[in-house]
Enzyme design. Structure first.
Site, PDB file in Angstrom:
ATOM      1  N   ASP A 156       0.824  -1.208   0.000  1.00 46.03           N
ATOM      2  CA  ASP A 156       0.000   0.000   0.000  1.00 46.03           C
ATOM      3  C   ASP A 156       0.864   1.267   0.000  1.00 46.03           C
ATOM      4  O   ASP A 156       1.244   1.789   1.057  1.00 46.03           O
ATOM      5  CB  ASP A 156      -0.919  -0.026   1.220  1.00 46.03           C
ATOM      6  CG  ASP A 156      -1.954   1.089   1.216  1.00 46.03           C
ATOM      7  OD1 ASP A 156      -1.869   1.966   0.336  1.00 46.03           O
ATOM      8  OD2 ASP A 156      -2.842   1.073   2.092  1.00 46.03           O
TER       9      ASP A 156
ATOM     10  N   SER B 156      -0.572   4.430   1.916  1.00 43.67           N
ATOM     11  CA  SER B 156      -0.340   4.445   3.355  1.00 43.67           C
ATOM     12  C   SER B 156       1.106   4.804   3.674  1.00 43.67           C
ATOM     13  O   SER B 156       1.376   5.600   4.579  1.00 43.67           O
ATOM     14  CB  SER B 156      -0.690   3.090   3.970  1.00 43.67           C
ATOM     15  OG  SER B 156      -2.088   2.864   3.934  1.00 43.67           O
TER      16      SER B 156
ATOM     17  N   TYR C 195     -11.983   4.794   3.455  1.00 43.79           N
ATOM     18  CA  TYR C 195     -11.948   6.238   3.231  1.00 43.79           C
ATOM     19  C   TYR C 195     -13.270   6.879   3.675  1.00 43.79           C
ATOM     20  O   TYR C 195     -14.337   6.287   3.535  1.00 43.79           O
ATOM     21  CB  TYR C 195     -11.715   6.556   1.754  1.00 43.79           C
ATOM     22  CG  TYR C 195     -10.394   6.094   1.219  1.00 43.79           C
ATOM     23  CD1 TYR C 195      -9.216   6.766   1.528  1.00 43.79           C
ATOM     24  CD2 TYR C 195     -10.315   4.977   0.382  1.00 43.79           C
ATOM     25  CE1 TYR C 195      -7.997   6.334   1.030  1.00 43.79           C
ATOM     26  CE2 TYR C 195      -9.096   4.537  -0.119  1.00 43.79           C
ATOM     27  CZ  TYR C 195      -7.942   5.225   0.204  1.00 43.79           C
ATOM     28  OH  TYR C 195      -6.738   4.790  -0.289  1.00 43.79           O
TER      29      TYR C 195
END
Length: 390
Positions: A134, A137, A231
């Site tokens: 990711d 992140s 999100y």
């Protein structure tokens, strides 16, 4: 496979897609890694560092593009360089951050016409088994840390409580708006510097994470649902109005406000109005990490640091690039982990005919792929293209 690392073309981009450590791992796995000369210089990595890791240094980027089966980049190269675009062979795999929700659709149409396969690292699904891939992140971690450093530099006060013979200095008060990865890292960094920290997020589920870092969670009568990827979703007009009213007090009493609120594919939500800025104490600092999406502060000027009503407002762009070495190391580990995962799911490039083979049953591969052998396979991107065509 023959792998290539391209020189970043985006202005101000200092990161590099692969660092020597990950190059060494790929070479040991049997791959040939070509690195365009100077690709790592802005991240303080020399051509010699890459040579020692087993890479081939290539001075002619066009020849590398033509020869490579897989090309790694941080940000996707733009259409302005038509020579590089037309050097791409059908079946070539491109792995970078392509921003399919905001990048011009003409670019993807041009890539489609070249017959290439495109994986966008910012489309990695946020599921437990893809955490090590990711990049959003990882880069948000860098941004959250850096935001506090920017604020500490601009604030004309100490962050920690100081007890001296000349008296006691109270700690700075920091408010973090948005408790995603960037917000949580900002909280942790500000706490390590000794500040008193409050945080707000429309998702009450993050309260426990905020409090575990030693910050207070600002409870407001405003809640929003979150997407399956975690999100926050946009608030209704009425809820947003109530959110602004509720934030007036916490913003006015803070020495530093760090904003991190983003909604994928949309303009960043407005959280700090002009009137709120006017209410802040002289010398206060706002660091707007949502500047690339329009900003969370009404007075933010993306890419600039200004002073308004005696308040410093910093709206930096591409914040991870300000810490290029460590940002590159994190990005590189993410991208190589994804590449190895794709290989385990059957990713390969055949020569005759030149095309990409892979198994789309895997969720990570399927959701990250935008174009496969020239065919648009991402629903969101296809929808944007259809809308553009009318």
């Amino acid at each position: 496979m023959k792998l290539g690392v391209i020189n970043e073309k985006t202005e101000g981009e200092r990161r590099v897609a692969l660092v020597p450590d990950t190059v060494s791992r790929l070479v040991k796995a049997g791959h040939t890694v070509m690195v365009q000369s100077g690709a790592g210089e802005r991240a303080f990595l020399s051509d010699q560092d890459y040579r020692e890791a087993g890479a081939e240094i290539v001075h002619d980027g066009i020849s590398m593009i033509r020869e490579a089966h897989v090309l790694f980049g941080v940000r996707a190269p733009g259409l302005e360089n038509s020579i590089e675009l037309h050097a791409l062979k059908p079946g070539t795999v491109l792995i970078a951050v392509f921003q399919p929700l905001v990048e011009k659709v003409d670019y993807f149409q041009a890539l489609s016409e070249r017959g290439v396969t495109v994986f966008s690292m910012d489309a990695i699904p946020r599921i437990s088994r893809s955490q090590s891939m990711d990049v959003l992140s990882s880069m948000s971690t860098v941004s959250g840390y850096r935001a506090v450093a920017i604020a500490a530099e601009r604030l004309g006060k100490f962050f920690p409580l100081l007890m001296t013979a000349a008296g006691t200095i109270p700690p700075a008060k920091v408010l973090v708006l948005g408790a995603g990865v960037a917000g949580l890292q900002a909280i942790a960094t500000a706490r390590r510097l000794g500040a008193v920290v409050e945080a707000f997020d429309t998702r009450p589920v993050v309260r426990e994470q905020v409090e575990s870092l030693g910050a207070s969670f600002v409870t407001l009568d405003v809640e929003a649902q979150q997407t399956k990827d975690g999100y926050a979703q946009a608030l209704s007009d009425d809820a947003h109005s109530r959110e602004l009213d509720a934030l007036r007090g916490p913003v006015a009493h803070s020495d530093v406000v760090i904003t991190t609120a983003l909604i994928p594919g949309k303009r960043a939500p407005l959280l700090i109005t002009r009137e709120m800025v006017e209410s802040m104490r002289p010398g206060s600092v706002i660091v707007d990490l949502a500047a690339e999406a329009g900003g969370n502060c009404e007075l933010s000027q993306p890419g600039q640091t200004i002073e308004a009503h005696h308040v410093t407002i910093a709206a930096p762009l591409n914040v991870p690039s300000q810490l290029p070495l460590h940002a590159s190391q994190l990005f590189s580990r993410n991208v190589v982990t994804f590449f190895n995962h794709a290989l385990s799911q059957g990713l390969s490039v055949t020569e005759v005919p030149r095309q990409t083979e892979m198994d789309f049953t895997d969720e990570i591969v399927r959701r990250t792929c935008l174009i496969h052998n020239g065919k648009l396979v991402n629903e969101g991107l296809q929808k944007r293209l259809d809308e553009e065509r009318g």
